[in-house]
Write a protein that holds these residues in place. Structure first.
Motif, PDB file in Angstrom:
ATOM      1  N   GLU A 134      77.656  44.786  47.776  1.00 16.00           N
ATOM      2  CA  GLU A 134      77.522  46.115  48.383  1.00 16.00           C
ATOM      3  C   GLU A 134      78.640  46.368  49.390  1.00 16.00           C
ATOM      4  OE1 GLU A 134      75.630  48.804  47.696  1.00 16.00           O
ATOM      5  OE2 GLU A 134      75.141  47.594  45.935  1.00 16.00           O
ATOM      6  N   GLN A 135      78.986  45.336  50.177  1.00 18.23           N
ATOM      7  CA  GLN A 135      80.074  45.498  51.146  1.00 18.23           C
ATOM      8  C   GLN A 135      81.391  45.745  50.420  1.00 18.23           C
ATOM      9  OE1 GLN A 135      80.380  42.426  54.114  1.00 18.23           O
ATOM     10  NE2 GLN A 135      82.226  43.274  54.985  1.00 18.23           N
ATOM     11  N   LEU A 136      81.653  45.006  49.360  1.00 22.16           N
ATOM     12  CA  LEU A 136      82.867  45.233  48.577  1.00 22.16           C
ATOM     13  C   LEU A 136      82.887  46.641  47.989  1.00 22.16           C
ATOM     14  CD1 LEU A 136      83.058  41.797  46.745  1.00 22.16           C
ATOM     15  CD2 LEU A 136      84.720  42.668  48.397  1.00 22.16           C
ATOM     16  N   LYS A 137      81.746  47.103  47.518  1.00 22.05           N
ATOM     17  CA  LYS A 137      81.647  48.437  46.917  1.00 22.05           C
ATOM     18  C   LYS A 137      82.029  49.521  47.929  1.00 22.05           C
ATOM     19  CE  LYS A 137      78.217  49.012  44.134  1.00 22.05           C
ATOM     20  NZ  LYS A 137      76.839  49.225  43.635  1.00 22.05           N
ATOM     21  N   ARG A 138      81.648  49.336  49.194  1.00 21.95           N
ATOM     22  CA  ARG A 138      82.002  50.324  50.226  1.00 21.95           C
ATOM     23  C   ARG A 138      83.512  50.444  50.392  1.00 21.95           C
ATOM     24  NH1 ARG A 138      77.629  47.913  52.857  1.00 21.95           N
ATOM     25  NH2 ARG A 138      78.925  46.779  54.331  1.00 21.95           N
ATOM     26  N   PHE A 139      84.257  49.415  49.975  1.00 19.99           N
ATOM     27  CA  PHE A 139      85.722  49.430  50.061  1.00 19.99           C
ATOM     28  C   PHE A 139      86.364  49.641  48.686  1.00 19.99           C
ATOM     29  CE2 PHE A 139      84.494  47.392  53.956  1.00 19.99           C
ATOM     30  CZ  PHE A 139      85.415  47.880  54.868  1.00 19.99           C
ATOM     31  N   ASN A 140      85.558  50.109  47.730  1.00 22.13           N
ATOM     32  CA  ASN A 140      86.047  50.388  46.367  1.00 22.13           C
ATOM     33  C   ASN A 140      86.587  49.153  45.654  1.00 22.13           C
ATOM     34  OD1 ASN A 140      85.449  53.202  46.492  1.00 22.13           O
ATOM     35  ND2 ASN A 140      87.271  53.442  47.768  1.00 22.13           N
ATOM     36  N   VAL A 141      85.993  47.995  45.926  1.00 18.68           N
ATOM     37  CA  VAL A 141      86.361  46.760  45.241  1.00 18.68           C
ATOM     38  C   VAL A 141      85.261  46.449  44.233  1.00 18.68           C
ATOM     39  CG1 VAL A 141      86.813  44.282  45.481  1.00 18.68           C
ATOM     40  CG2 VAL A 141      87.620  45.880  47.237  1.00 18.68           C
ATOM     41  N   THR A 142      85.631  46.379  42.966  1.00 18.78           N
ATOM     42  CA  THR A 142      84.673  46.096  41.901  1.00 18.78           C
ATOM     43  C   THR A 142      84.369  44.602  41.873  1.00 18.78           C
ATOM     44  OG1 THR A 142      85.588  47.914  40.611  1.00 18.78           O
ATOM     45  CG2 THR A 142      84.269  46.297  39.416  1.00 18.78           C
ATOM     46  N   SER A 143      83.098  44.257  41.717  1.00 18.99           N
ATOM     47  CA  SER A 143      82.711  42.854  41.610  1.00 18.99           C
ATOM     48  C   SER A 143      81.513  42.740  40.675  1.00 18.99           C
ATOM     49  CB  SER A 143      82.376  42.284  42.989  1.00 18.99           C
ATOM     50  OG  SER A 143      81.274  42.966  43.553  1.00 18.99           O
ATOM     51  N   HIS A 144      81.225  41.515  40.251  1.00 19.38           N
ATOM     52  CA  HIS A 144      80.122  41.254  39.323  1.00 19.38           C
ATOM     53  C   HIS A 144      79.339  40.048  39.825  1.00 19.38           C
ATOM     54  CE1 HIS A 144      82.168  43.971  36.554  1.00 19.38           C
ATOM     55  NE2 HIS A 144      83.271  43.298  36.822  1.00 19.38           N
ATOM     56  N   LEU A 145      78.017  40.175  39.820  1.00 21.21           N
ATOM     57  CA  LEU A 145      77.162  39.037  40.153  1.00 21.21           C
ATOM     58  C   LEU A 145      77.056  38.151  38.925  1.00 21.21           C
ATOM     59  CD1 LEU A 145      74.259  40.811  42.061  1.00 21.21           C
ATOM     60  CD2 LEU A 145      76.047  39.379  43.039  1.00 21.21           C
ATOM     61  N   LEU A 146      77.162  36.843  39.132  1.00 21.92           N
ATOM     62  CA  LEU A 146      77.056  35.896  38.023  1.00 21.92           C
ATOM     63  C   LEU A 146      76.008  34.847  38.350  1.00 21.92           C
ATOM     64  CD1 LEU A 146      80.875  35.210  37.401  1.00 21.92           C
ATOM     65  CD2 LEU A 146      79.405  36.765  36.125  1.00 21.92           C
ATOM     66  N   ASP A 147      75.193  34.511  37.354  1.00 21.42           N
ATOM     67  CA  ASP A 147      74.317  33.361  37.502  1.00 21.42           C
ATOM     68  C   ASP A 147      75.043  32.162  36.886  1.00 21.42           C
ATOM     69  OD1 ASP A 147      74.165  33.773  34.760  1.00 21.42           O
ATOM     70  OD2 ASP A 147      72.041  34.349  34.781  1.00 21.42           O
ATOM     71  N   ALA A 148      74.374  31.018  36.811  1.00 20.46           N
ATOM     72  CA  ALA A 148      75.021  29.803  36.293  1.00 20.46           C
ATOM     73  C   ALA A 148      75.572  30.012  34.883  1.00 20.46           C
ATOM     74  CB  ALA A 148      74.047  28.636  36.327  1.00 20.46           C
ATOM     75  N   ALA A 149      74.803  30.700  34.022  1.00 23.45           N
ATOM     76  CA  ALA A 149      75.261  30.937  32.649  1.00 23.45           C
ATOM     77  C   ALA A 149      76.510  31.818  32.631  1.00 23.45           C
ATOM     78  CB  ALA A 149      74.142  31.572  31.822  1.00 23.45           C
ATOM     79  N   GLY A 150      76.548  32.832  33.501  1.00 24.88           N
ATOM     80  CA  GLY A 150      77.724  33.703  33.578  1.00 24.88           C
ATOM     81  C   GLY A 150      78.961  32.963  34.055  1.00 24.88           C
ATOM     82  N   VAL A 151      78.779  32.077  35.045  1.00 24.49           N
ATOM     83  CA  VAL A 151      79.909  31.257  35.534  1.00 24.49           C
ATOM     84  C   VAL A 151      80.396  30.351  34.414  1.00 24.49           C
ATOM     85  CG1 VAL A 151      80.607  29.453  37.155  1.00 24.49           C
ATOM     86  CG2 VAL A 151      79.182  31.358  37.951  1.00 24.49           C
ATOM     87  N   GLN A 152      79.458  29.698  33.699  1.00 23.94           N
ATOM     88  CA  GLN A 152      79.834  28.799  32.608  1.00 23.94           C
ATOM     89  C   GLN A 152      80.575  29.532  31.501  1.00 23.94           C
ATOM     90  OE1 GLN A 152      78.935  25.122  31.656  1.00 23.94           O
ATOM     91  NE2 GLN A 152      79.700  25.443  33.730  1.00 23.94           N
ATOM     92  N   LYS A 153      80.173  30.762  31.221  1.00 25.81           N
ATOM     93  CA  LYS A 153      80.836  31.535  30.169  1.00 25.81           C
ATOM     94  C   LYS A 153      82.278  31.848  30.558  1.00 25.81           C
ATOM     95  CE  LYS A 153      80.308  35.624  27.303  1.00 25.81           C
ATOM     96  NZ  LYS A 153      79.492  36.790  26.993  1.00 25.81           N
ATOM     97  N   MET A 154      82.493  32.245  31.819  1.00 27.01           N
ATOM     98  CA  MET A 154      83.842  32.604  32.270  1.00 27.01           C
ATOM     99  C   MET A 154      84.697  31.381  32.584  1.00 27.01           C
ATOM    100  SD  MET A 154      83.322  35.912  34.738  1.00 27.01           S
ATOM    101  CE  MET A 154      85.070  36.250  34.910  1.00 27.01           C
ATOM    102  N   TYR A 155      84.058  30.345  33.125  1.00 25.23           N
ATOM    103  CA  TYR A 155      84.778  29.144  33.583  1.00 25.23           C
ATOM    104  C   TYR A 155      84.054  27.905  33.066  1.00 25.23           C
ATOM    105  CZ  TYR A 155      86.772  32.537  36.795  1.00 25.23           C
ATOM    106  OH  TYR A 155      87.386  33.632  37.337  1.00 25.23           O
ATOM    107  N   PRO A 156      84.276  27.538  31.799  1.00 25.41           N
ATOM    108  CA  PRO A 156      83.529  26.426  31.196  1.00 25.41           C
ATOM    109  C   PRO A 156      83.705  25.079  31.912  1.00 25.41           C
ATOM    110  CG  PRO A 156      84.803  27.625  29.532  1.00 25.41           C
ATOM    111  CD  PRO A 156      85.175  28.180  30.868  1.00 25.41           C
ATOM    112  N   VAL A 157      84.776  24.913  32.657  1.00 26.88           N
ATOM    113  CA  VAL A 157      85.002  23.618  33.317  1.00 26.88           C
ATOM    114  C   VAL A 157      84.297  23.504  34.669  1.00 26.88           C
ATOM    115  CG1 VAL A 157      87.207  23.226  32.157  1.00 26.88           C
ATOM    116  CG2 VAL A 157      87.161  24.382  34.367  1.00 26.88           C
TER     117      VAL A 157
END
Length: 184
Positions: A134-157
């Motif tokens: 939410e704080q990033l959004k107030r500054f127009n910075v896009t972000s995504h919440l990731l759970d463990a599966a999301g982290v593993q998908k993007m960064y398998p190591v």
């Protein structure tokens, strides 16, 4: 040369001794800045902005600007900080790097800025990461919440197993932090 009363106290203290010394080829400078890293470049730039008539020389032993520790340690710029003033400063810095020629007033600059994103694995809960988002959004910075599966998908190591807490002696306390939550 600006009048002594206009020079900052620290510069007044060193300026006379600097002016008395000349290089072996006879060139002189009012101020010599040692190191063309992020601090040296900024000091030289700010001095010339404040006192255009100063003769400022920038000395660097490496083969190019920012080749020392600045190039390695400031090669990463982040947009998230714990308070809004620091976030504004960081985002202003990112903006300046993206348009370096315009920011410095220099022509034909050879710079580049590559936006890669960042992964924050700070041991925060999903709720804490959502507040960061939410704080990033107030500054127009896009972000995504990731759970463990999301982290593993993007960064398998990246190991997303819960990690243990350690005491000051380096021993495990038996407490395990919860599942991996991250913000990208």
């Amino acid at each position: 040369m600006p009048t002594p009363r206009l020079l900052p106290r620290a510069l007044r203290a060193v300026a006379p001794s600097v002016r008395r010394h000349a290089s072996m080829d006879g060139n002189t400078a009012d101020v010599a800045v040692c190191g063309a890293g992020i601090m040296g470049l900024n000091v030289a730039y700010q001095l010339k902005c404040a006192y255009p008539q100063l003769r400022v020389v920038l000395l660097e032993r490496q083969r190019g600007l920012g080749h020392g520790s600045s190039g390695w340690s400031t090669g990463f710029m982040r947009a998230y900080y714990s308070n809004e003033d620091t976030m504004r400063l960081a985002l202003d810095g990112i903006s300046a790097y993206k348009r370096w020629g315009e920011y410095t007033g220099l022509n034909q600059v050879r710079t580049s800025f590559t936006e890669t994103g960042a992964l924050w694995l700070m041991g925060h809960t999903r709720e804490q990461n959502a507040a960061m988002q939410e704080q990033l959004k107030r500054f127009n910075v896009t972000s995504h919440l990731l759970d463990a599966a999301g982290v593993q998908k993007m960064y398998p190591v990246v190991n997303t197993d819960p990690y243990p807490e350690f005491d000051s002696d380096g021993e495990e306390t038996g407490r395990k932090y919860g599942s991996c939550e991250a913000l990208f």
